[in-house]
Design an enzyme around this catalytic site. Structure first.
Site, PDB file in Angstrom:
ATOM      1  N   GLU A  70     -26.217 -40.137  42.398  1.00  0.00           N
ATOM      2  CA  GLU A  70     -25.512 -38.899  42.694  1.00  0.00           C
ATOM      3  C   GLU A  70     -26.405 -37.977  43.515  1.00  0.00           C
ATOM      4  O   GLU A  70     -27.628 -37.985  43.374  1.00  0.00           O
ATOM      5  CB  GLU A  70     -25.079 -38.223  41.394  1.00  0.00           C
ATOM      6  CG  GLU A  70     -23.999 -39.048  40.715  1.00  0.00           C
ATOM      7  CD  GLU A  70     -23.474 -38.439  39.433  1.00  0.00           C
ATOM      8  OE1 GLU A  70     -22.376 -38.827  39.023  1.00  0.00           O
ATOM      9  OE2 GLU A  70     -24.144 -37.594  38.820  1.00  0.00           O
ATOM     10  N   CYS A 119     -29.511 -31.758  47.369  1.00  0.00           N
ATOM     11  CA  CYS A 119     -30.425 -32.187  46.306  1.00  0.00           C
ATOM     12  C   CYS A 119     -30.349 -33.715  46.243  1.00  0.00           C
ATOM     13  O   CYS A 119     -29.302 -34.283  45.945  1.00  0.00           O
ATOM     14  CB  CYS A 119     -29.978 -31.548  44.993  1.00  0.00           C
ATOM     15  SG  CYS A 119     -30.952 -32.080  43.591  1.00  0.00           S
ATOM     16  N   CYS A 176     -34.178 -42.741  35.673  1.00  0.00           N
ATOM     17  CA  CYS A 176     -35.550 -42.211  35.698  1.00  0.00           C
ATOM     18  C   CYS A 176     -36.293 -42.761  34.487  1.00  0.00           C
ATOM     19  O   CYS A 176     -35.739 -42.803  33.386  1.00  0.00           O
ATOM     20  CB  CYS A 176     -35.533 -40.685  35.663  1.00  0.00           C
ATOM     21  SG  CYS A 176     -37.198 -39.973  35.729  1.00  0.00           S
ATOM     22  N   CYS A 211     -37.104 -37.156  30.010  1.00  0.00           N
ATOM     23  CA  CYS A 211     -37.160 -35.766  29.533  1.00  0.00           C
ATOM     24  C   CYS A 211     -35.925 -35.513  28.660  1.00  0.00           C
ATOM     25  O   CYS A 211     -34.814 -35.900  29.021  1.00  0.00           O
ATOM     26  CB  CYS A 211     -37.176 -34.795  30.715  1.00  0.00           C
ATOM     27  SG  CYS A 211     -38.540 -35.094  31.845  1.00  0.00           S
ATOM     28  N   CYS A 234     -32.484 -33.965  29.927  1.00  0.00           N
ATOM     29  CA  CYS A 234     -31.967 -34.474  31.203  1.00  0.00           C
ATOM     30  C   CYS A 234     -31.145 -35.752  31.012  1.00  0.00           C
ATOM     31  O   CYS A 234     -31.619 -36.710  30.409  1.00  0.00           O
ATOM     32  CB  CYS A 234     -33.151 -34.727  32.130  1.00  0.00           C
ATOM     33  SG  CYS A 234     -32.722 -35.583  33.633  1.00  0.00           S
ATOM     34  N   SER A 279     -39.915 -31.966  44.044  1.00  0.00           N
ATOM     35  CA  SER A 279     -40.118 -31.490  42.680  1.00  0.00           C
ATOM     36  C   SER A 279     -40.639 -32.631  41.816  1.00  0.00           C
ATOM     37  O   SER A 279     -40.097 -33.735  41.851  1.00  0.00           O
ATOM     38  CB  SER A 279     -38.783 -30.984  42.130  1.00  0.00           C
ATOM     39  OG  SER A 279     -38.924 -30.662  40.768  1.00  0.00           O
ATOM     40  N   SER A 322     -41.784 -29.223  37.485  1.00  0.00           N
ATOM     41  CA  SER A 322     -40.919 -29.043  36.318  1.00  0.00           C
ATOM     42  C   SER A 322     -41.809 -28.669  35.147  1.00  0.00           C
ATOM     43  O   SER A 322     -42.519 -29.519  34.610  1.00  0.00           O
ATOM     44  CB  SER A 322     -40.203 -30.365  35.979  1.00  0.00           C
ATOM     45  OG  SER A 322     -39.301 -30.676  36.983  1.00  0.00           O
ATOM     46  N   LEU A 323     -41.774 -27.410  34.764  1.00  0.00           N
ATOM     47  CA  LEU A 323     -42.709 -26.939  33.731  1.00  0.00           C
ATOM     48  C   LEU A 323     -42.039 -26.976  32.351  1.00  0.00           C
ATOM     49  O   LEU A 323     -42.458 -27.703  31.462  1.00  0.00           O
ATOM     50  CB  LEU A 323     -43.167 -25.521  34.081  1.00  0.00           C
ATOM     51  CG  LEU A 323     -44.223 -24.908  33.187  1.00  0.00           C
ATOM     52  CD1 LEU A 323     -45.518 -25.689  33.232  1.00  0.00           C
ATOM     53  CD2 LEU A 323     -44.488 -23.436  33.567  1.00  0.00           C
ATOM     54  N   HIS A 324     -41.036 -26.179  32.148  1.00  0.00           N
ATOM     55  CA  HIS A 324     -40.144 -26.182  30.980  1.00  0.00           C
ATOM     56  C   HIS A 324     -40.767 -25.837  29.624  1.00  0.00           C
ATOM     57  O   HIS A 324     -40.059 -25.791  28.617  1.00  0.00           O
ATOM     58  CB  HIS A 324     -39.389 -27.512  30.859  1.00  0.00           C
ATOM     59  CG  HIS A 324     -38.740 -27.929  32.140  1.00  0.00           C
ATOM     60  ND1 HIS A 324     -37.923 -27.103  32.859  1.00  0.00           N
ATOM     61  CD2 HIS A 324     -38.817 -29.090  32.851  1.00  0.00           C
ATOM     62  CE1 HIS A 324     -37.509 -27.734  33.961  1.00  0.00           C
ATOM     63  NE2 HIS A 324     -38.040 -28.925  33.987  1.00  0.00           N
ATOM     64  N   ASN A 348     -27.648 -26.714  31.249  1.00  0.00           N
ATOM     65  CA  ASN A 348     -26.294 -27.257  31.243  1.00  0.00           C
ATOM     66  C   ASN A 348     -26.209 -28.252  30.096  1.00  0.00           C
ATOM     67  O   ASN A 348     -26.808 -29.323  30.175  1.00  0.00           O
ATOM     68  CB  ASN A 348     -26.012 -27.935  32.578  1.00  0.00           C
ATOM     69  CG  ASN A 348     -26.107 -26.920  33.692  1.00  0.00           C
ATOM     70  OD1 ASN A 348     -25.299 -26.012  33.797  1.00  0.00           O
ATOM     71  ND2 ASN A 348     -27.161 -27.033  34.498  1.00  0.00           N
ATOM     72  N   CYS A 374     -28.426 -29.026  37.434  1.00  0.00           N
ATOM     73  CA  CYS A 374     -29.715 -29.576  37.070  1.00  0.00           C
ATOM     74  C   CYS A 374     -29.677 -30.387  35.790  1.00  0.00           C
ATOM     75  O   CYS A 374     -29.147 -29.917  34.782  1.00  0.00           O
ATOM     76  CB  CYS A 374     -30.669 -28.413  36.840  1.00  0.00           C
ATOM     77  SG  CYS A 374     -31.774 -28.262  38.172  1.00  0.00           S
TER      78      CYS A 374
HETATM   79  S1  SF4 Z   1     -36.015 -34.116  34.509  1.00  0.00           S
HETATM   80 FE1  SF4 Z   1     -36.634 -35.297  36.321  1.00  0.00          FE
HETATM   81  S2  SF4 Z   1     -38.457 -36.419  35.590  1.00  0.00           S
HETATM   82 FE2  SF4 Z   1     -37.387 -35.731  33.739  1.00  0.00          FE
HETATM   83  S3  SF4 Z   1     -36.035 -37.454  33.184  1.00  0.00           S
HETATM   84 FE3  SF4 Z   1     -34.828 -36.039  34.487  1.00  0.00          FE
HETATM   85  S4  SF4 Z   1     -35.041 -36.889  36.551  1.00  0.00           S
HETATM   86 FE4  SF4 Z   1     -36.698 -37.777  35.314  1.00  0.00          FE
END
Ligand code: SF4
Length: 330
Positions: free
Chosen positions: A81, A95, A102, A106, A109, A184, A207-209, A283, A324
């Site tokens: 996507e 994007c 991945c 995370c 995600c 990123s 990506s800090l979070h 989200n 995101c």
């Molecule tokens: S936030 Fe980025 S690095 Fe983390 S699982 Fe999702 S796609 Fe992968």
């Protein structure tokens, strides 16, 4: 479009022919080789047979019309996507995904949840840009910005991402300036070093979070290999080499990373005039809850009072699962 096949065919031709073919595809945005009038008729016919310019994709537009998501089906049947965000100042940002799924998992995600299938080739990365370039051409508009923030970790597929960046940046192709392209990362230190060396004009986002290793390790398993100290060291070296600002992304999760104490911790680690923090509304994908707008506002105020340059991203396309952390290729 398979760039390797195109390059193989063009090896038998004078070198400038490949340039002409790429220009026809990525600059003139032809959708059929018969339109590539700078090439001979024989060559066009050969390309027509062997290098398809078709992109198998479907589109979903958000209710506010500002976000369009494309689901692209790859030659092996896997889906990725990619998202077009139309900003009010006429910027059009795409994007882009760099992997199918991945490997980094995370917790917030959806892409991480589906696991890792494979790396995308440079052609497959570029195809996402091409898809929206063709779409915008019909509206008399152009892509102005590219962010590698879609599915996957770009630095785990660097060679292909690099080749794609070269095409995106090439004046004879998409011609999008390096300063309009951002990569990123979840904090792959070797990747940050390569970016500083190979593309010093390209923007870096992290990506800090979370404000500390304990929480970040829980949310992002990759933090065990690349803890904050190592990431900040790499970021500072990037800044030293490039003198460019670095964006830190922070998805705000209710009662997880949005407390006053955590805002204070962030102030401590982000006090640098070249650091920027971008707060992202979460989200929901079932695991966490989003912080309320009031809570995010309060959090942002505390950061700003502490001297951290903080922005808040418009919530693009959550109704079409294009925001995101929502890209799943389902
Ligand atoms: S936030 Fe980025 S690095 Fe983390 S699982 Fe999702 S796609 Fe992968």
């Amino acid at each position: 479009m398979n760039l390797s096949i195109l390059e193989k065919i063009m090896k038998k031709e004078p070198a400038f022919r490949l340039k002409q073919a790429k220009k026809a595809v990525f600059f003139d945005l032809i959708e059929d080789w018969s339109e590539a009038t700078t090439l001979s008729k024989d060559l066009r016919e050969k390309l027509q047979k062997e290098v398809s310019l078709a992109i198998k994709g479907e589109m979903f537009a958000s209710k506010d019309g500002r976000t369009v998501k494309a689901r692209i089906i790859l030659d092996d049947g896997l889906a990725i996507e990619t998202v077009l965000m139309k900003h009010s100042d006429r910027r059009n940002t795409v994007c882009v995904s760099s992997q199918v799924g991945c490997p980094l998992g995370c917790l917030f995600c959806v892409t991480g949840e589906i696991g890792f299938k494979r790396n995308l080739t440079a052609s497959e990365i570029v195809e996402q840009v091409l898809f929206f370039a063709r779409y915008l051409k019909k509206e008399n508009e152009k892509i102005t910005n590219i962010v590698f923030m879609g599915m996957g970790e770009p630095f785990l597929n660097w060679e292909n991402v690099k080749e794609a960046i070269q095409i995106i940046n090439d004046d004879n192709c998409f011609g999008i300036g390096a300063r309009k392209i951002s990569v990123s990362t979840s904090g792959i230190v070797e990747g940050i070093e390569k970016l500083a060396k190979e593309f010093p004009q390209i923007n870096l986002a992290i990506s800090l979070h979370a404000p500390n290793d304990r929480l970040r390790g829980e949310l992002m398993p990759v933090n065990k290999k690349y803890p904050l100290e190592k990431i900040f060291q790499a970021v500072d070296e990037y800044i030293e080499k490039t003198n460019r600002k670095v964006m830190f992304e922070y998805v705000v999760l209710k009662n997880v990373n949005d407390s006053e104490k955590q805002a204070k911790e962030l102030v401590k680690i982000l006090k640098n005039p070249l650091y920027m923090l971008n707060l992202i509304a979460y989200n929901p994908n079932g695991r966490f809850e989003p912080s309320s707008p009031e809570k995010i506002k309060k959090f942002k105020n505390m950061l700003e009072k502490g001297g951290v340059f903080t922005t808040q991203r418009y919530r693009f396309g959550s109704d079409i699962e294009a925001a995101c952390g929502q890209l799943a290729g389902k």
